[in-house]
Design a protein around this motif. Structure first.
Motif, mmCIF file in Angstrom:
data_model
loop_
_atom_site.group_PDB
_atom_site.id
_atom_site.type_symbol
_atom_site.label_atom_id
_atom_site.label_comp_id
_atom_site.label_asym_id
_atom_site.label_seq_id
_atom_site.Cartn_x
_atom_site.Cartn_y
_atom_site.Cartn_z
ATOM 1 N N HIS A 383 3.384 64.996 27.036
ATOM 2 C CA HIS A 383 3.317 65.627 28.366
ATOM 3 C C HIS A 383 4.286 64.945 29.331
ATOM 4 O O HIS A 383 5.029 65.612 30.070
ATOM 5 N N MET A 384 4.302 63.613 29.327
ATOM 6 C CA MET A 384 5.178 62.879 30.245
ATOM 7 C C MET A 384 6.650 63.125 29.930
ATOM 8 O O MET A 384 7.492 63.189 30.835
ATOM 9 N N GLU A 385 6.958 63.287 28.658
ATOM 10 C CA GLU A 385 8.348 63.534 28.278
ATOM 11 C C GLU A 385 8.799 64.935 28.676
ATOM 12 O O GLU A 385 9.899 65.121 29.214
ATOM 13 N N LYS A 386 7.926 65.935 28.446
ATOM 14 C CA LYS A 386 8.302 67.318 28.726
ATOM 15 C C LYS A 386 8.249 67.647 30.214
ATOM 16 O O LYS A 386 9.149 68.299 30.746
ATOM 17 N N LYS A 387 7.196 67.199 30.898
ATOM 18 C CA LYS A 387 7.014 67.597 32.299
ATOM 19 C C LYS A 387 7.750 66.691 33.270
ATOM 20 O O LYS A 387 8.268 67.148 34.302
ATOM 21 N N HIS A 388 7.818 65.383 32.965
ATOM 22 C CA HIS A 388 8.405 64.437 33.910
ATOM 23 C C HIS A 388 9.734 63.851 33.430
ATOM 24 O O HIS A 388 10.406 63.157 34.203
ATOM 25 N N GLY A 389 10.062 64.097 32.172
ATOM 26 C CA GLY A 389 11.288 63.512 31.643
ATOM 27 C C GLY A 389 11.175 62.017 31.400
ATOM 28 O O GLY A 389 12.178 61.295 31.346
ATOM 29 N N PHE A 390 9.943 61.544 31.240
ATOM 30 C CA PHE A 390 9.704 60.116 31.006
ATOM 31 C C PHE A 390 9.538 59.899 29.506
ATOM 32 O O PHE A 390 8.503 60.220 28.916
ATOM 33 N N ASP A 391 10.569 59.355 28.866
ATOM 34 C CA ASP A 391 10.583 59.142 27.415
ATOM 35 C C ASP A 391 10.445 57.645 27.143
ATOM 36 O O ASP A 391 11.406 56.877 27.272
ATOM 37 N N LEU A 392 9.258 57.214 26.767
ATOM 38 C CA LEU A 392 9.001 55.791 26.557
ATOM 39 C C LEU A 392 9.857 55.230 25.428
ATOM 40 O O LEU A 392 10.378 54.112 25.530
ATOM 41 N N THR A 393 10.001 55.982 24.345
ATOM 42 C CA THR A 393 10.793 55.501 23.214
ATOM 43 C C THR A 393 12.235 55.236 23.626
ATOM 44 O O THR A 393 12.827 54.214 23.265
ATOM 45 N N LEU A 409 5.143 47.109 31.028
ATOM 46 C CA LEU A 409 5.677 48.291 31.704
ATOM 47 C C LEU A 409 4.590 49.340 31.940
ATOM 48 O O LEU A 409 4.469 49.886 33.043
ATOM 49 N N ILE A 410 3.783 49.613 30.912
ATOM 50 C CA ILE A 410 2.716 50.621 31.050
ATOM 51 C C ILE A 410 1.716 50.205 32.124
ATOM 52 O O ILE A 410 1.342 51.005 32.992
ATOM 53 N N ASN A 411 1.288 48.945 32.084
ATOM 54 C CA ASN A 411 0.306 48.471 33.067
ATOM 55 C C ASN A 411 0.891 48.436 34.483
ATOM 56 O O ASN A 411 0.180 48.703 35.455
ATOM 57 N N TYR A 412 2.177 48.118 34.579
ATOM 58 C CA TYR A 412 2.820 48.097 35.901
ATOM 59 C C TYR A 412 2.883 49.508 36.496
ATOM 60 O O TYR A 412 2.539 49.716 37.668
ATOM 61 N N ILE A 413 3.326 50.470 35.681
ATOM 62 C CA ILE A 413 3.394 51.856 36.174
ATOM 63 C C ILE A 413 2.004 52.352 36.536
ATOM 64 O O ILE A 413 1.799 52.991 37.574
ATOM 65 N N ARG A 414 1.031 52.042 35.680
ATOM 66 C CA ARG A 414 -0.353 52.477 35.951
ATOM 67 C C ARG A 414 -0.855 51.857 37.252
ATOM 68 O O ARG A 414 -1.524 52.525 38.055
ATOM 69 N N HIS A 415 -0.545 50.606 37.484
ATOM 70 C CA HIS A 415 -0.991 49.928 38.702
ATOM 71 C C HIS A 415 -0.351 50.551 39.939
ATOM 72 O O HIS A 415 -1.017 50.806 40.947
ATOM 73 N N GLN A 416 0.967 50.810 39.872
ATOM 74 C CA GLN A 416 1.655 51.419 41.005
ATOM 75 C C GLN A 416 1.111 52.825 41.284
ATOM 76 O O GLN A 416 0.902 53.207 42.442
ATOM 77 N N LEU A 462 -0.177 41.987 31.725
ATOM 78 C CA LEU A 462 -0.591 42.000 30.318
ATOM 79 C C LEU A 462 -2.046 42.436 30.182
ATOM 80 O O LEU A 462 -2.520 42.713 29.080
ATOM 81 N N LEU A 463 -2.752 42.479 31.295
ATOM 82 C CA LEU A 463 -4.127 42.966 31.312
ATOM 83 C C LEU A 463 -4.141 44.423 31.757
ATOM 84 O O LEU A 463 -3.369 44.810 32.640
ATOM 85 N N PRO A 464 -4.986 45.246 31.158
ATOM 86 C CA PRO A 464 -4.996 46.671 31.503
ATOM 87 C C PRO A 464 -5.426 46.912 32.942
ATOM 88 O O PRO A 464 -6.343 46.258 33.449
ATOM 89 N N THR A 465 -4.754 47.858 33.607
ATOM 90 C CA THR A 465 -5.158 48.262 34.957
ATOM 91 C C THR A 465 -6.488 48.979 34.897
ATOM 92 O O THR A 465 -7.385 48.747 35.704
ATOM 93 N N TYR A 466 -6.618 49.883 33.898
ATOM 94 C CA TYR A 466 -7.878 50.575 33.642
ATOM 95 C C TYR A 466 -8.433 50.079 32.313
ATOM 96 O O TYR A 466 -7.716 50.057 31.312
#
Length: 492
Positions: A383-393, A409-416, A462-466
């Motif tokens: 979904h993130m790749e198709k709708k937002h153009g966010f390609d993690l790979t 990176l994932i936890n930082y984006i989630r926190h923001q 390094l700790l999960p936001t959620y």
């Protein structure tokens, strides 16, 4: 010193190699106990003989506990004292062997000082008259207070970098008096306290050393994922050989209900497993740390008492858990107690806890950039790749992100996003639903990420936001990406 709390370990005397003394002491007491229970005198042929050699010890270890048992090959007997008792043949019925001595208190129940652990270090402070190494942290902190009138507040937070931390303070106190850094104790004006909350320099030293220790242990863990973690190893409790560490821990939990917490939280795994196996070889229970006289007795004890877990109070294990390097003041025991169900619940569910291991269950995953959710992390990434153009790979390849940098990176984006803030430019929107519009208008996702940004170095990411965020385990690891690329190359 007000370092009161729950962190402690069994007394250092139990962690030393005294298994021979324990065995000899138990052996001397056994004939008297037997005659007392029977109420009559035994003939020489009925009394169990004392152990006189390694061969006799090994013979006992594989189950020949009475004079009527069959003799075994002497060559085999001479070598079994260096083998894991769970890998030895069970020629005798464990249930017919003698019970453990219940009148002896379990070492795990012995009282110990708070935050006590074994060490070997010299006092680094100037003008110290002590010329002997300190073998535990209790003696060291007592020495600081008694001989130097100094207390390091929450010194246990620095156990993973204790030597460099104390060495640095030794250098500082040689150039300036203690009054430059410490404050008087409210209960004893002659004693000074170095408190990171009041001493900016101490806080800086602790942060730097903690981050350095964390970087080292994460690098070690990453190397293990690419090497030792893929090697075969025999189970600690049976003769099954597992093809890798993931299969090994899954097997030991599913078949033996052996609980070491979350395997992904471990580091120096081979050293950890070698330590556990060495305890079994010395006929020592992993949980209560009591030493037994034979392999059948140890096996029966651990099965009967359900002691298939490590001693929570033994701080010898602290260095094998990444959480100890991550959160000062919180060790692996706290982490596992807070996040894992009770041992009793595990025991009740042990028969079917792994029965549906391969059966996929829905893992509702929320997008990092908008409020939409998907039924699995894989679908969320699509979904993130198709709708937002966010390609993690693609991002991982561009920045060369390993497993842990990806987690950051994932936890930082989630926190923001949880703060309704763009993770690229830092702009705050009124609602998360408006973040997508901002990203499109400002073309933020087309901008390259700064590889030197401060958030990469912040251990909190390094700790999960959620709690339990499925996205943290739902992305392809480096090995998976490499394998896919290799397959594509082969098909060309």
């Amino acid at each position: 010193m007000d370092d009161g709390g729950e962190w402690c370990t069994v007394k250092s005397k139990h962690s030393r190699n005294e298994s021979n003394k324990t065995k000899e002491s138990s052996n001397r007491r056994r004939p008297n106990k037997s005659s007392t229970r029977s109420g009559t005198s035994k003939s020489k042929s009925d009394v169990r003989p004392r152990r006189k050699s390694q061969a006799a010890t090994a013979t006992t270890a594989i189950g020949t506990t009475t004079t009527s048992a069959k003799k075994i090959d002497t060559t085999t007997a001479a070598t079994t004292n260096t083998q894991n008792p769970y890998h030895l043949p069970e020629n005798a019925d464990d249930s017919n062997d003698e019970d453990e001595e219940d009148d002896v208190n379990d070492p795990i129940n012995d009282p110990v000082p708070p935050y006590h652990t074994t060490i070997m270090t010299m006092c680094p402070l100037p003008d110290c008259l002590s010329d002997r190494p300190f073998l535990d942290t209790t003696a060291l902190t007592d020495h600081f207070k008694t001989d130097h009138k100094l207390i390091f507040k929450n010194l246990h937070h620095m156990y993973m970098a204790l030597d460099p931390y104390l060495k640095r303070w030794g250098e500082l106190l040689r150039s300036k008096p203690i009054t430059e850094y410490a404050t008087p104790d409210s209960t004893d004006s002659d004693v000074y306290i170095i408190d990171p909350r009041k001493c900016e320099l101490d806080q800086k030293l602790r942060t730097e050393m903690q981050r350095h220790a964390l970087d080292e242990v994460l690098n070690t863990q990453q190397k293990e994922r690419d090497g030792p973690a893929k090697e075969t190893r025999k189970c600690l409790f049976c003769k099954v050989i597992c093809e890798n560490r993931t299969a090994l821990f899954k097997h030991m939990f599913g078949e033996h209900n052996f609980n070491i917490g979350l395997p992904d939280n471990l580091v120096n795994v081979n050293e950890f497993l070698d330590l556990l196996e060495s305890k079994l070889i010395k006929l020592q229970c992993l949980y209560c740390e009591k030493t037994f006289t034979s392999a059948p007795v140890l096996r029966k004890h651990m099965r009967k008492k359900k002691h298939f877990k490590i001693a929570a109070k033994n701080r010898q294990y602290d260095k094998f858990y990444v959480i100890n390097y991550l959160e000062p003041g919180k060790n692996w025991e706290h982490f596992e107690r807070d996040n894992v169900e009770s041992d009793d619940e595990k025991s009740d569910a042990s028969n079917d806890s792994w029965a549906e291991w391969d059966e996929e269950e829905p893992e509702v995953s929320m997008c990092l950039l908008c409020p939409e959710t998907e039924s699995s992390p894989q679908e969320a990434w699509q979904h993130m790749e198709k709708k937002h153009g966010f390609d993690l790979t693609r991002i991982r390849k561009q920045l060369g992100l390993d497993f842990y940098k990806t987690i950051v990176l994932i936890n930082y984006i989630r926190h923001q996003s949880s703060l309704d803030r763009c993770f690229v430019c830092g702009t705050t929107v009124e609602d998360l639903s408006l973040l997508e519009k901002h990203l499109d208008e400002k073309k933020c996702l087309s901008q390259p990420l700064d590889s030197n940004a401060e958030f990469w170095k912040d251990p909190k990411y390094l700790l999960p936001t959620y709690e339990g965020d499925p996205l943290l385990t739902g992305f392809d690891d480096d090995s998976d990406i490499d394998e896919e690329e290799d397959e594509k190359e082969e098909t060309k």
